[in-house]
Each structure stands twice: as structure tokens, then as C-alpha cells.
Write an enzyme that holds these catalytic residues in place. Structure first.
Site, PDB file in Angstrom:
ATOM      1  N   LYS A 173       0.863   3.665  -4.736  1.00  7.54           N
ATOM      2  CA  LYS A 173       2.175   3.064  -5.006  1.00  7.54           C
ATOM      3  C   LYS A 173       1.966   1.800  -5.661  1.00  7.54           C
ATOM      4  O   LYS A 173       2.996   0.935  -5.287  1.00  7.54           O
ATOM      5  CB  LYS A 173       3.139   2.987  -3.477  1.00  7.54           C
ATOM      6  CG  LYS A 173       4.487   2.716  -3.618  1.00  7.54           C
ATOM      7  CD  LYS A 173       5.102   4.041  -4.132  1.00  7.54           C
ATOM      8  CE  LYS A 173       6.645   3.724  -4.047  1.00  7.54           C
ATOM      9  NZ  LYS A 173       7.440   4.585  -4.629  1.00  7.54           N
ATOM     10  N   ASP A 206       4.902   9.173  -3.673  1.00  7.14           N
ATOM     11  CA  ASP A 206       6.054  10.169  -3.316  1.00  7.14           C
ATOM     12  C   ASP A 206       6.101  11.251  -4.100  1.00  7.14           C
ATOM     13  O   ASP A 206       6.395  12.607  -3.799  1.00  7.14           O
ATOM     14  CB  ASP A 206       7.316   9.036  -3.218  1.00  7.14           C
ATOM     15  CG  ASP A 206       7.485   8.113  -4.485  1.00  7.14           C
ATOM     16  OD1 ASP A 206       6.351   7.720  -4.743  1.00  7.14           O
ATOM     17  OD2 ASP A 206       8.442   7.847  -4.785  1.00  7.14           O
ATOM     18  N   ASP A 230      -3.917   9.565   5.527  1.00  7.27           N
ATOM     19  CA  ASP A 230      -3.681  10.284   6.612  1.00  7.27           C
ATOM     20  C   ASP A 230      -2.424  11.088   6.617  1.00  7.27           C
ATOM     21  O   ASP A 230      -2.444  12.208   7.102  1.00  7.27           O
ATOM     22  CB  ASP A 230      -3.460   8.963   7.381  1.00  7.27           C
ATOM     23  CG  ASP A 230      -3.188   9.305   8.781  1.00  7.27           C
ATOM     24  OD1 ASP A 230      -3.566  10.442   9.307  1.00  7.27           O
ATOM     25  OD2 ASP A 230      -3.076   8.441   9.811  1.00  7.27           O
TER      26      ASP A 230
END
Lengths: 338, 116
Positions: A173, A206, A230
Site C-alpha cells: 500500500k 486492496d 496474514d
């Protein structure tokens, strides 16, 4: 019998012990020569040893260098530190390798999923640096380092090269977290230059989630910082059949611990009804790590055959077999094929 | 779109805040720092990338970077002025540090995490 391997067995808690016994039965029947050394870990040993991860367990793993672990419970919010995270920290198991491969008999909406996730396992917001910086503000430091990012990227490219994989994407990100995720991405790009035969690229986390559920076949290998790793590895597990079939390996330069990624399901403890496949597939990964390819192949083929027949499968895949009956069916199938 | 006539306000209960220590973030290329007690502050543990590297077992394979979190806990009641004195003393001893974080308890509960 071939070379004897000495392996630390960490049954864990809840359903862990019954799962690990089933897995041991199967692995022992595969013809591989393993001496198992049992050690305690998790909530059940808290009363006995006053800690989730006793020193004796740490010393045994340090000696054997390879361990297989059943599920353990992590207290939420308060209480003791996670035994899993502590193990990763103590042994610097920086690479969490989480394959997500479609199992043929489990009906899924996709024809092909074969992704290997390489999750950085020791840094990010898992560095355990949290403070209440005022009475109404909590703060967690996200720690990303150049050497930590570099080595997980290098590990992924090395693994990919050794296993004939073609493409690696870095998930990040960095458009928002320009320093931390930017550093992770920079290290990935520098490492990628050393491996010109492997296609590399990057994708924002995303978008990666959206692409995974729309068209998972487009992905080959993913390298991720700890937190995204994770989450996305569980997403990938869901794509291929759930956590009951999701194996994992935690690998460092001096040690490897193989484990299922699901919880300990304490409400089913002692009922011998849970599916041991995730720990079993982790065991298959362990056998390949030990260069016991033939034994790994035997177990994998037998497991697929038992799942395909659906006569002796556990409740989560539509059967009524107990954990032990499923394990025995796999053993019988191996012997039948021998 | 629904409209809301009342906007909820977060409730807040005042807590008793007590200074009990300092997390110091030390930069050094000479390995794990060693400290004598500095005034009323005693070094309790040192971590690197969140993993405790002192005291106790440290894997020889552990990756360490040049940034250490050093937790100093107060051995008696301390005030903010004691932190200023501590920082001066630490700097005079030649330690280069990037940040200091005061450690407080809130109604007796620690407002800080331990290291792994």
C-alpha cells in the site's frame, strides 16, 4: 529405512493433540524414518510451566531445527503473548510460506488456483511496539526494515526459482504508506533485478484482494508484509476450500516450523471429529523440506484418493468419519498402492 | 441516505495516570547496548524489531537492525523532570536516540506492550 530425522512435535491444545496423533500415524506409515520428540506449547501448558512457550520447548526446537505444530489459542486483547508469534520471533522464522492450491475433489468455482504466498513474518505492526500515548489514544508502530524486506523478497525469488515458478508480485500500500510500504517495495524491486528469468511486478493490496476473488488463476507467487500477508493468506485459503486445507511453514535461516493456520477448535476437543488435513498437508511440506519427496508424494496421493472416494471423510467435507478413521483410510490407501 | 438527529459522542472516563518508565529508541551500529542505572531508571529489557535481545536467549540467526527499543523502568516514584534529567544524562553518555516514549499506567494497568 532411510536417514533418521529427529523432529519436535508440538501437539498444541484443544483438538491439536488428536490431530497431531492422526498426522503422526500417517507420516510414520509413509516409510519415512522419524524420531518424534514431544514438547509442550500453548494455553494448556500455562498452568504446568507458567508460560505458553517453555524454555525446554525452545531448547528442543533449537536442537532439532525442524518442528511440526498443532493449533494453539491466542488470547484476544489482553493476557499472554501469542505462542505462535513468540516462536517466529525467537527463531527469526521470517518467511511464512502459505501455498493455496486447489484440491481437485473440493468443488470450487475456479478451474485453477496455485498460489504461493510469502508473508514476511517478523516485522510490520507485529513488532509488539504499542503504547497508550494518552488516555484516549493508542498507537502501534509499524516497523519495516530494509534487511527484513530484502531477505523475504530474496527468499521468495530463491524458492520460486527452485520450484519452477514464473511470476512474483509484491503486494503493498505504498501509495499511502510511502515510507514503510515504500521501503518494502524498493527492496523487492532491487532483489527482482537479480532474478531476470522470473517475471516480477507489484499490486496494491486492496486491488489484489479484488483480483483474487475475481480471477485467482492470474497469480503465481505473492510477497507480502506481515499484516497484509496474514489477511490475504486466509483469503487464499478460503478460495481453495477453507482453513481445514490450509498448510503453512515458518522458515528461518536455521530452523523451520510447519503448522496448520487454523485455530484449536476447543469445543471439539476430544470428540475426534475434526479434519486433520491442514496439519497433514503441512507435514507433507515438512517431508519435502527434509528431501523425503517419495514419502510426501505417497501421502498426498493417498489423501487425494480418500477425499475423492468420500467414504471416510470428516464432517466438514460432507462425511461422518472420525479424525482417526480418516487417517486410517489414508494409511490403508498408501499400503494398498504399495 | 438516513439522516441522524443525534450524533453519538464517545464516552470518556478519567483515569489515574502514573509515569513509570521510558521506552528509548537508540540507534547504534555497535550491537546490543549495555546500560548502567541512570538515576532512578533501570534498563529492564532491550528489543530489536520487536524481539527481546536482552536479557535472555537470543537466536544466533536473529536479524538485528541498528535501532533498539530500550525499556527503562523507574525504581521509585518519578516525575516528568526526572525524564528530562535522564535524557540529558543519556545524551551526555554518547547515546544517539531517535525518540523517547514515556510509559504510563492507567488506573494501575500498563499502557504499553511487552516485547516478544
Amino acid at each position: 529405512m532411510g536417514t533418521q530425522h529427529v523432529i519436535t512435535m508440538l501437539p498444541g491444545e484443544g483438538t491439536g493433540p488428536e490431530i497431531c496423533e492422526a498426522v503422526r500415524l500417517i507420516i510414520d506409515a509413509s516409510g519415512v524414518n522419524i524420531k518424534w520428540e514431544y514438547e509442550d506449547i500453548g494455553l494448556d501448558c500455562l498452568e504446568k510451566h507458567g508460560t505458553l512457550l517453555p524454555d525446554k520447548t525452545i531448547q528442543n526446537i533449537a536442537k532439532n531445527k525442524v518442528a511440526i505444530k498443532g493449533p494453539t489459542t491466542t488470547p484476544v486483547g489482553t493476557g499472554h503473548k501469542s505462542a505462535n508469534v513468540t516462536l517466529r520471533k525467537v527463531f527469526d522464522l521470517y518467511a511464512n510460506v502459505r501455498p493455496a492450491k486447489l484440491i481437485p475433489v473440493l468443488k470450487r468455482p475456479w478451474d485453477k488456483i496455485d498460489i504461493i504466498n510469502f508473508r514476511e513474518n517478523t516485522e510490520d505492526s507485529y513488532a509488539a511496539i504499542e503504547h497508550m500515548v494518552s488516555d484516549e489514544v493508542a498507537q502501534c508502530l509499524k516497523v519495516i526494515t530494509w534487511p527484513g524486506s530484502y531477505r523475504i523478497a530474496d527468499f521468495a525469488f530463491k524458492w520460486a526459482k527452485a520450484n519452477g515458478r514464473k511470476k512474483i508480485y509484491c503486494v503493498h500500500k505504498a501509495n499511502i504508506m510511502k515510507m514503510t510500504d515504500g521501503l518494502f517495495l524498493d527492496a523487492f524491486r532491487e532483489v527482482a533485478q537479480k532474478y531476470p528469468d522470473i517475471e516480477s511486478g507489484d499490486i496494491i493490496v486492496d486491488n489484489c484482494c479484488m483480483q483474487l476473488v475475481r480471477n485467482p488463476a492470474q497469480f503465481d507467487c505473492l510477497v507480502l508484509p506481515n499484516l497484509y500477508g496474514d489477511i490475504l493468506t486466509d483469503l487464499c485459503a478460503g478460495l481453495v476450500g477453507g482453513l481445514g486445507f490450509a498448510p503453512g511453514a515458518n522458515v528461518g535461516d536455521g530452523c523451520a516450523i510447519f503448522e496448520a493456520v487454523h485455530g484449536s477448535a476447543p469445543k471439539y476437543a476430544g470428540m475426534k471429529k475434526v479434519n486433520p488435513s491442514a496439519v497433514l498437508i503441512s507435514g507433507i511440506m515438512m517431508l519435502r523440506w527434509l528431501k523425503e519427496e517419495a514419502a510426501a508424494d505417497r501421502i498426498e496421493k493417498a489423501m487425494f484418493a480418500v477425499l475423492d472416494e468420500r467414504k471416510h471423510v470428516t464432517y466438514d467435507v460432507g462425511g461422518t468419519a472420525t479424525t482417526d478413521e480418516y487417517a486410517q483410510a489414508i494409511v490403508d490407501k498408501m499400503h494398498a498402492k504399495a | 441516505m438516513p439522516t441522524f438527529t443525534e450524533i453519538a459522542k464517545a464516552t470518556k472516563k478519567k483515569k489515574e495516570i502514573k509515569l513509570v518508565g521510558i521506552d528509548m529508541y537508540i540507534i547504534t551500529d555497535t550491537g546490543i547496548p549495555k546500560f548502567d542505572d541512570i538515576g532512578p531508571f533501570k534498563c529492564e529489557f532491550i528489543s530489536n524489531r520487536g524481539t527481546k535481545v536482552w536479557p535472555g536467549f537470543v537466536s544466533p540467526d536473529l536479524l538485528q537492525v541498528n535501532w533498539y527499543r530500550c525499556r527503562f523502568t523507574a525504581t521509585k516514584d518519578v516525575q516528568d523532570a526526572d525524564v528530562n534529567t535522564f535524557l540529558d544524562a543519556l545524551t551526555k553518555k554518547g547515546w544517539w536516540w531517535s525518540a523517547a516514549q514515556k510509559l504510563w499506567t492507567y488506573d494501575g494497568e500498563p499502557g504499553y506492550s511487552k516485547a516478544y
